[in-house]
Design a protein around this motif. Structure first.
Motif, PDB file in Angstrom:
ATOM      1  N   ASP A   4       0.884  -1.222   0.026  1.00  0.00           N
ATOM      2  CA  ASP A   4       0.047   0.040  -0.093  1.00  0.00           C
ATOM      3  C   ASP A   4       1.062   1.158  -0.061  1.00  0.00           C
ATOM      4  O   ASP A   4       0.689   2.192  -0.548  1.00  0.00           O
ATOM      5  N   TYR A   5       1.987   1.354   0.829  1.00  0.00           N
ATOM      6  CA  TYR A   5       2.825   2.230   0.664  1.00  0.00           C
ATOM      7  C   TYR A   5       4.452   1.568   0.464  1.00  0.00           C
ATOM      8  O   TYR A   5       4.588   0.702   1.303  1.00  0.00           O
ATOM      9  N   VAL A   6       5.147   2.110  -0.199  1.00  0.00           N
ATOM     10  CA  VAL A   6       6.368   1.753  -0.487  1.00  0.00           C
ATOM     11  C   VAL A   6       7.514   2.360  -0.071  1.00  0.00           C
ATOM     12  O   VAL A   6       7.470   3.712   0.061  1.00  0.00           O
ATOM     13  N   ILE A   7       8.514   1.653   0.483  1.00  0.00           N
ATOM     14  CA  ILE A   7       9.635   2.232   0.950  1.00  0.00           C
ATOM     15  C   ILE A   7      10.846   1.965   0.198  1.00  0.00           C
ATOM     16  O   ILE A   7      10.910   0.855  -0.145  1.00  0.00           O
ATOM     17  N   GLY A   8      11.793   2.857  -0.221  1.00  0.00           N
ATOM     18  CA  GLY A   8      12.892   2.566  -0.810  1.00  0.00           C
ATOM     19  C   GLY A   8      13.935   2.202  -0.098  1.00  0.00           C
ATOM     20  O   GLY A   8      14.169   2.478   1.109  1.00  0.00           O
ATOM     21  N   SER A  45      20.466  -5.257   3.670  1.00  0.00           N
ATOM     22  CA  SER A  45      19.461  -5.292   2.749  1.00  0.00           C
ATOM     23  C   SER A  45      18.372  -6.289   3.173  1.00  0.00           C
ATOM     24  O   SER A  45      17.000  -6.173   3.078  1.00  0.00           O
ATOM     25  N   ARG A  46      18.839  -7.363   3.447  1.00  0.00           N
ATOM     26  CA  ARG A  46      17.641  -8.409   4.032  1.00  0.00           C
ATOM     27  C   ARG A  46      17.112  -8.043   5.190  1.00  0.00           C
ATOM     28  O   ARG A  46      16.043  -8.629   5.720  1.00  0.00           O
ATOM     29  N   ALA A  47      17.852  -7.500   6.108  1.00  0.00           N
ATOM     30  CA  ALA A  47      17.090  -6.957   7.334  1.00  0.00           C
ATOM     31  C   ALA A  47      16.140  -6.028   7.150  1.00  0.00           C
ATOM     32  O   ALA A  47      15.266  -5.960   7.837  1.00  0.00           O
ATOM     33  N   MET A  48      16.340  -5.240   6.154  1.00  0.00           N
ATOM     34  CA  MET A  48      15.165  -4.362   5.643  1.00  0.00           C
ATOM     35  C   MET A  48      13.964  -5.096   5.347  1.00  0.00           C
ATOM     36  O   MET A  48      12.832  -4.454   5.682  1.00  0.00           O
ATOM     37  N   VAL A  49      14.159  -6.236   4.579  1.00  0.00           N
ATOM     38  CA  VAL A  49      13.098  -7.055   4.010  1.00  0.00           C
ATOM     39  C   VAL A  49      12.339  -7.550   5.415  1.00  0.00           C
ATOM     40  O   VAL A  49      11.106  -7.568   5.512  1.00  0.00           O
ATOM     41  N   PHE A  50      13.357  -8.186   6.294  1.00  0.00           N
ATOM     42  CA  PHE A  50      12.706  -8.774   7.515  1.00  0.00           C
ATOM     43  C   PHE A  50      11.884  -7.782   8.333  1.00  0.00           C
ATOM     44  O   PHE A  50      10.917  -8.078   8.770  1.00  0.00           O
ATOM     45  N   THR A  51      12.468  -6.529   8.454  1.00  0.00           N
ATOM     46  CA  THR A  51      11.654  -5.517   9.250  1.00  0.00           C
ATOM     47  C   THR A  51      10.430  -5.114   8.715  1.00  0.00           C
ATOM     48  O   THR A  51       9.346  -4.939   9.383  1.00  0.00           O
ATOM     49  N   ILE A  52      10.270  -4.802   7.415  1.00  0.00           N
ATOM     50  CA  ILE A  52       9.097  -4.609   6.630  1.00  0.00           C
ATOM     51  C   ILE A  52       8.118  -5.868   6.927  1.00  0.00           C
ATOM     52  O   ILE A  52       6.775  -5.632   7.121  1.00  0.00           O
ATOM     53  N   GLU A  53       8.465  -7.286   6.964  1.00  0.00           N
ATOM     54  CA  GLU A  53       7.362  -8.306   6.853  1.00  0.00           C
ATOM     55  C   GLU A  53       7.149  -8.149   8.480  1.00  0.00           C
ATOM     56  O   GLU A  53       5.926  -8.669   8.773  1.00  0.00           O
ATOM     57  N   GLU A  54       7.942  -7.839   9.306  1.00  0.00           N
ATOM     58  CA  GLU A  54       7.663  -7.854  10.815  1.00  0.00           C
ATOM     59  C   GLU A  54       6.753  -6.847  11.035  1.00  0.00           C
ATOM     60  O   GLU A  54       5.538  -7.174  11.626  1.00  0.00           O
ATOM     61  N   ILE A  55       6.654  -5.692  10.511  1.00  0.00           N
ATOM     62  CA  ILE A  55       5.863  -4.550  10.607  1.00  0.00           C
ATOM     63  C   ILE A  55       4.309  -4.893  10.155  1.00  0.00           C
ATOM     64  O   ILE A  55       3.293  -4.801  10.483  1.00  0.00           O
ATOM     65  N   ASN A  56       4.483  -5.551   8.727  1.00  0.00           N
ATOM     66  CA  ASN A  56       3.215  -6.136   8.106  1.00  0.00           C
ATOM     67  C   ASN A  56       2.451  -6.994   9.019  1.00  0.00           C
ATOM     68  O   ASN A  56       1.135  -7.103   8.784  1.00  0.00           O
ATOM     69  N   ASN A  57       3.242  -7.749   9.839  1.00  0.00           N
ATOM     70  CA  ASN A  57       2.570  -8.749  10.705  1.00  0.00           C
ATOM     71  C   ASN A  57       2.097  -8.385  12.064  1.00  0.00           C
ATOM     72  O   ASN A  57       1.810  -9.046  12.727  1.00  0.00           O
ATOM     73  N   SER A  58       2.571  -7.112  12.233  1.00  0.00           N
ATOM     74  CA  SER A  58       2.058  -6.304  13.405  1.00  0.00           C
ATOM     75  C   SER A  58       0.691  -5.973  13.588  1.00  0.00           C
ATOM     76  O   SER A  58       0.119  -5.575  12.729  1.00  0.00           O
ATOM     77  N   THR A  59       0.328  -6.008  14.825  1.00  0.00           N
ATOM     78  CA  THR A  59      -1.181  -5.655  15.056  1.00  0.00           C
ATOM     79  C   THR A  59      -1.070  -4.326  15.797  1.00  0.00           C
ATOM     80  O   THR A  59      -2.107  -3.615  16.145  1.00  0.00           O
ATOM     81  N   LEU A  67       3.061  -2.755   3.812  1.00  0.00           N
ATOM     82  CA  LEU A  67       4.282  -2.057   3.240  1.00  0.00           C
ATOM     83  C   LEU A  67       4.692  -2.846   2.304  1.00  0.00           C
ATOM     84  O   LEU A  67       5.071  -3.958   2.294  1.00  0.00           O
ATOM     85  N   GLY A  68       5.472  -2.029   1.340  1.00  0.00           N
ATOM     86  CA  GLY A  68       6.031  -2.519   0.112  1.00  0.00           C
ATOM     87  C   GLY A  68       7.704  -2.227   0.132  1.00  0.00           C
ATOM     88  O   GLY A  68       7.845  -1.202   0.813  1.00  0.00           O
ATOM     89  N   TYR A  69       8.412  -2.618  -0.618  1.00  0.00           N
ATOM     90  CA  TYR A  69       9.730  -2.201  -0.757  1.00  0.00           C
ATOM     91  C   TYR A  69      10.310  -2.317  -2.106  1.00  0.00           C
ATOM     92  O   TYR A  69      10.014  -2.996  -2.768  1.00  0.00           O
ATOM     93  N   GLN A  70      11.319  -1.094  -2.588  1.00  0.00           N
ATOM     94  CA  GLN A  70      12.086  -1.236  -3.621  1.00  0.00           C
ATOM     95  C   GLN A  70      13.584  -1.332  -3.280  1.00  0.00           C
ATOM     96  O   GLN A  70      13.922  -0.133  -2.734  1.00  0.00           O
ATOM     97  N   ILE A  71      14.435  -2.419  -3.199  1.00  0.00           N
ATOM     98  CA  ILE A  71      15.886  -2.347  -2.766  1.00  0.00           C
ATOM     99  C   ILE A  71      16.747  -2.470  -4.040  1.00  0.00           C
ATOM    100  O   ILE A  71      16.412  -3.265  -4.748  1.00  0.00           O
ATOM    101  N   HIS A  72      17.714  -1.378  -4.033  1.00  0.00           N
ATOM    102  CA  HIS A  72      18.330  -1.253  -5.247  1.00  0.00           C
ATOM    103  C   HIS A  72      20.026  -1.551  -4.346  1.00  0.00           C
ATOM    104  O   HIS A  72      20.337  -1.140  -3.554  1.00  0.00           O
ATOM    105  N   ASP A  73      20.753  -1.889  -5.520  1.00  0.00           N
ATOM    106  CA  ASP A  73      22.256  -1.789  -5.393  1.00  0.00           C
ATOM    107  C   ASP A  73      22.958  -0.877  -5.873  1.00  0.00           C
ATOM    108  O   ASP A  73      22.834  -0.791  -7.166  1.00  0.00           O
ATOM    109  N   SER A  74      23.821   0.026  -5.057  1.00  0.00           N
ATOM    110  CA  SER A  74      24.444   1.235  -5.794  1.00  0.00           C
ATOM    111  C   SER A  74      26.112   0.840  -6.099  1.00  0.00           C
ATOM    112  O   SER A  74      26.432   1.714  -6.870  1.00  0.00           O
ATOM    113  N   CYS A  75      26.255  -0.489  -5.803  1.00  0.00           N
ATOM    114  CA  CYS A  75      27.630  -0.919  -6.302  1.00  0.00           C
ATOM    115  C   CYS A  75      28.822   0.087  -5.639  1.00  0.00           C
ATOM    116  O   CYS A  75      30.007   0.198  -6.214  1.00  0.00           O
TER     117      CYS A  75
END
Length: 814
Positions: A4-8, A45-59, A67-75
């Motif tokens: 519904d709302y995306v975090i980069g 980056s995986r910790a960000m995915v974990f946190t968003i999933e934890e928030i999505n499962n929160s009551t 929440l959605g996410y777009q994660i990019h690699d800046s190299c």
């Protein structure tokens, strides 16, 4: 992942960017990453995915909202960071509104990242114009606190401004004043080192060298920095650099043996587990962000099934690199194919190491901070529950506004931002220590809290290990500390920490280590031989306990006894012709005055006091005038007696006994009057003479009025000269017992003594001034008693046949 709302999210998962060839004849190929994956950044980056999933499962937070996410690699590349920033700002997908079921999946509400200060600066300059909030987990440059330039920047890791100050306090705490400095040639390193050097200068720390380098510099530049470190005299090296730069530098240093160095590290590399492989850095210390435990994270990181791995190119690359095999879809002829037996549980990698969750926790807090900001923007709190509407359309600016106000606790840590977008600065002091197995491990040995009052921020609660496993704090100074008794003199052309130690001058001391100046002792004190303390100056005066005082006192008492014995002899033979012929009354008065003259010299010995200072000079003046008056009376009697023998002379009736007494009293009264005026106007007083000798105090009697003293002395001299002149005139008068000759000799001695006394008195230092005065008193007194009374006593005691009236009248001679 859509929501519904995306975090980069922007992370430097790869270290390098592929540099393509541009021939300007074909379209450039797309930018892509190259090199091995940084498994630590992958964990972020995986910790960000974990946190968003934890928030999505929160009551409790964003209930009913995904929440959605777009994660990019800046190299690790600024150009690629800019590219993904524009992608996140514009959205990758078109925004479609259909009736009540609308999606905002293409709009990024906020961005987590970047890891680097330089890349964060580039990103913030772009997204700040669109009011998109950026919350960095690892960008620490103090420059990013400037809200004029970076209005939408926040971070969950403290600013380097605090870390630089903490590092300077750390260096000062261990007494290191001579250090080397190396840094990354980037915004992180340059700004961080600038802040550190400024704080170090305020703490009195000097820098022998300051070198910068970057990962893309040629090897010759890295070698030059390594050579500077090898040749330096500073034992301590402060490194404000990223882990990538420090790895390159340590690899260069490890190629050749070099003297051990005590490394002081910034958070970026000193808490990186991969850096622990450099064993020669054992004992390194530095500050790290507080570590935390994130429940469920390790299980999430290890939950990688072949299906999940195959669905992600990044995870695929990580898996193949970690297990040295190829997934079946990527396998070529001859490649080792992953057979599904690979167990990530057994993998030893920074990705799986969750023992030191420091920066990972910063990612965790950054995502939660954004989630709280979105929650406050779209949810309405009613009583104990919150009503959230996922269809509420919000702009990134609203999230930015709410982000400034967030204040919550998670896993025991408070999360909030100040006016500059910075959190409260709290650090752990970490130390690289060798374990029993010989490996190096990271140990927390203290804490630093910038929110505490000044002087209380720093606390060490465990023993530290230093370079080469030592337990003693190493010494790193340009010059050894100057001990008390010396002062620092800076060496020409060198920093203030390089100096020579110069002994303090004769009359000055320094009682502190590294004293910049010496200071004089108080007036009544004198430095010891070491010139590090002042002790009271010894007080000096002519005392009865020293040899000189005893000798003078003995002569004084002996002279008084001699005068008394002479008086007894004269009294015993008072009817004899020689006593009667020489005016026995004046003789007894003269002997009495001589006794007083001998005894008054005793008042000059001993510690001066008010009464002794007043008595010694007045008693001396009066008794000597009485003595000279008696001698003068005897001289006048001799002259008058000769005059009285002439026919028709009646002169003796004008100078009989009453007139003689009146003469003595008159002359003495004048001296008494002079002394009374002296004592009344400006009497002598005891004083401490500090000018004659620097190292001791002379306790003496000040004259009060020098005029009074010299008038008293001058009056005595005037009477002595007058008496001497009369005695000279009467010396050839025809009388066998004529005293004029004896008086002439006595006055000659008296005048000689007092004439030589004047220059001796003026030039004698200290207690010898008093000794000279006593000597003059005794010499002149002995001169009088010996010249006037010794011949008479000799005749009385040993030549009684001459003590006759016949002999007196000189009848036996032709």
């Amino acid at each position: 992942m859509d929501g519904d709302y995306v975090i980069g999210g922007v992370f430097s998962i790869h270290t390098y960017k592929h540099i393509g060839m541009h021939n300007y004849t074909t379209i450039p190929e797309p930018q892509r990453c190259t090199g091995r994956i940084d498994s630590r950044k992958l964990r972020f980056s995986r910790a960000m995915v974990f946190t968003i999933e934890e928030i999505n499962n929160s009551t409790e937070l964003l209930q009913g909202i995904k929440l959605g996410y777009q994660i990019h690699d800046s190299c690790g590349s600024v150009p690629l960071s800019m590219q993904v920033t524009f992608q996140l700002s514009n959205g990758l997908d078109p925004v479609i509104f259909t009736s009540n079921n609308c999606s905002h999946s293409g709009m990024v509400m906020a961005i987590v990242g970047e890891s680097s200060s330089t890349r964060s600066i580039s990103m913030s300059r772009v997204i700040g114009s669109f009011n998109i909030a950026q919350v960095s987990h690892f960008a620490t440059c103090a420059c990013l606190s400037d809200k004029q330039q970076y209005p939408s920047f926040f971070r969950t890791i403290p600013s380097d401004q605090f870390q630089a100050g903490a590092l300077a306090k750390l260096v000062k705490h261990f007494g290191w004043t001579w250090i080397g400095a190396v840094r990354s040639d980037s915004d992180y390193g340059n700004n961080g080192m600038a802040s550190f050097l400024d704080a170090a200068r305020k703490e009195g720390i000097c820098v022998e060298y300051s070198e910068s380098f970057y990962r893309t510099h040629p090897r010759s530049r890295i070698q030059r920095v390594a050579d500077v470190i090898r040749r330096s005299t500073a034992l301590v090296v402060v490194a404000f650099a990223t882990s990538t730069e420090m790895r390159i530098l340590f690899e260069e240093l490890s190629l050749q043996p070099f003297p051990p160095r005590q490394w002081i590290g910034s958070e970026s590399w000193v808490t990186n587990q991969k850096m622990l492989k450099f064993s020669f850095c054992a004992g390194a210390i530095g500050f790290g962000t507080e570590q935390s435990v994130i429940p469920g994270l390790r299980e999430f990181l290890l939950d990688l099934s072949p299906t999940k791995v195959a669905a992600s190119p990044v995870l695929t690359e990580f898996w193949e690199d970690a297990f040295n095999c190829r997934l079946e879809k990527n396998a070529a002829i001859g490649d080792s194919v992953c057979d599904g037996a690979e167990d990530i549980q057994t993998l030893q990698s920074p990705y799986t190491d969750t023992s030191q969750l420091r920066i990972t926790n910063m990612v965790y807090k950054a995502v939660y901070a954004i989630a709280h900001a979105i929650h406050n923007a779209v949810c309405q709190d009613t009583n104990s529950t919150a009503q959230c509407d996922k269809f509420t359309r919000i702009e990134p600016k609203q999230v930015l506004t709410q982000l400034k106000k967030v204040n919550f606790s998670r896993n025991g840590y408070d999360v909030s931002f100040d006016a500059n977008g910075d959190p409260v600065a709290r650090y752990e002091l970490v130390n690289w220590q060798k374990s029993e197995s010989g490996s190096i491990e990271m140990v927390t040995v203290g804490h630093y809290d910038a929110s505490l009052p000044g002087g209380q921020e720093f606390h060490i609660n465990r023993n530290l290990t230093w370079l080469e496993g030592g337990t003693q704090v190493p010494v790193s100074v340009c010059s050894d500390s100057c001990p008390p008794g010396t002062r620092k003199v800076l060496q020409k052309g060198k920093p203030i920490c390089c100096y020579d130690c110069i002994p303090c001058p004769e009359e000055e001391i320094s009682n502190a280590t590294d004293s910049p100046d010496c200071f004089p002792c108080p007036k009544e004190f004198w430095p010891n031989e070491e010139r590090n303390t002042c002790f009271p100056k010894p007080v000096e005066f002519l005392s009865f306990d020293e040899v000189l005082g005893i000798i003078l006192a003995a002569f004084s008492v002996g002279g008084a006894c001699l005068a008394i014995v002479t008086a007894a002899v004269f009294f015993r033979h008072r009817t004899s012709p020689i006593v009667r012929a020489n005016n026995s009354e004046l003789s007894f008065l003269l002997l009495f005055s001589l006794t007083l003259c001998f005894l008054c010299s005793l008042t000059f010995i001993g510690s001066p006091s008010d009464w002794s200072c007043r008595l010694r000079h007045t008693a001396f003046g009066i008794t000597f005038v009485l003595c000279i008056a008696c001698v003068l009376g005897k001289t006048i009697v001799v002259l008058m007696a000769f005059r009285a023998t002439l026919p028709g002379s009646n002169v003796m009736k004008w100078f009989g006994p009453p007139q003689q007494r009146m003469t003595v009293v008159s002359f003495t009264f004048i001296q008494v009057l002079i002394c009374a005026i002296w004592l009344g106007l400006s009497p002598p007083f005891p004083m401490k003479n500090l000018t004659i000798y620097k190292e001791r105090i002379i306790l003496e009697c000040a004259l009060g009025s020098a005029i009074g003293f010299w008038v008293v002395l001058g009056y005595i001299g005037l009477l002595a000269v007058f008496c001497f002149v009369l005695a000279v005139l009467a010396r050839k008068l025809p009388d066998n017992f004529n005293e004029a000759k004896l008086i002439t000799f006595s006055m000659l001695i008296f005048c000689a003594v007092w004439i030589t006394f004047i220059p001796a008195y003026v030039s004698s230092p200290g207690k010898f001034t008093v000794a000279v005065e006593i000597f003059a008193i005794l010499a002149s007194s002995f001169g009088l008693i010996l010249c006037i009374f010794a011949p008479k006593c000799y005749i009385i005691l040993f030549k009684p046949e001459k003590n006759t009236k016949k002999h007196l009248m000189n009848k036996n001679q032709s």
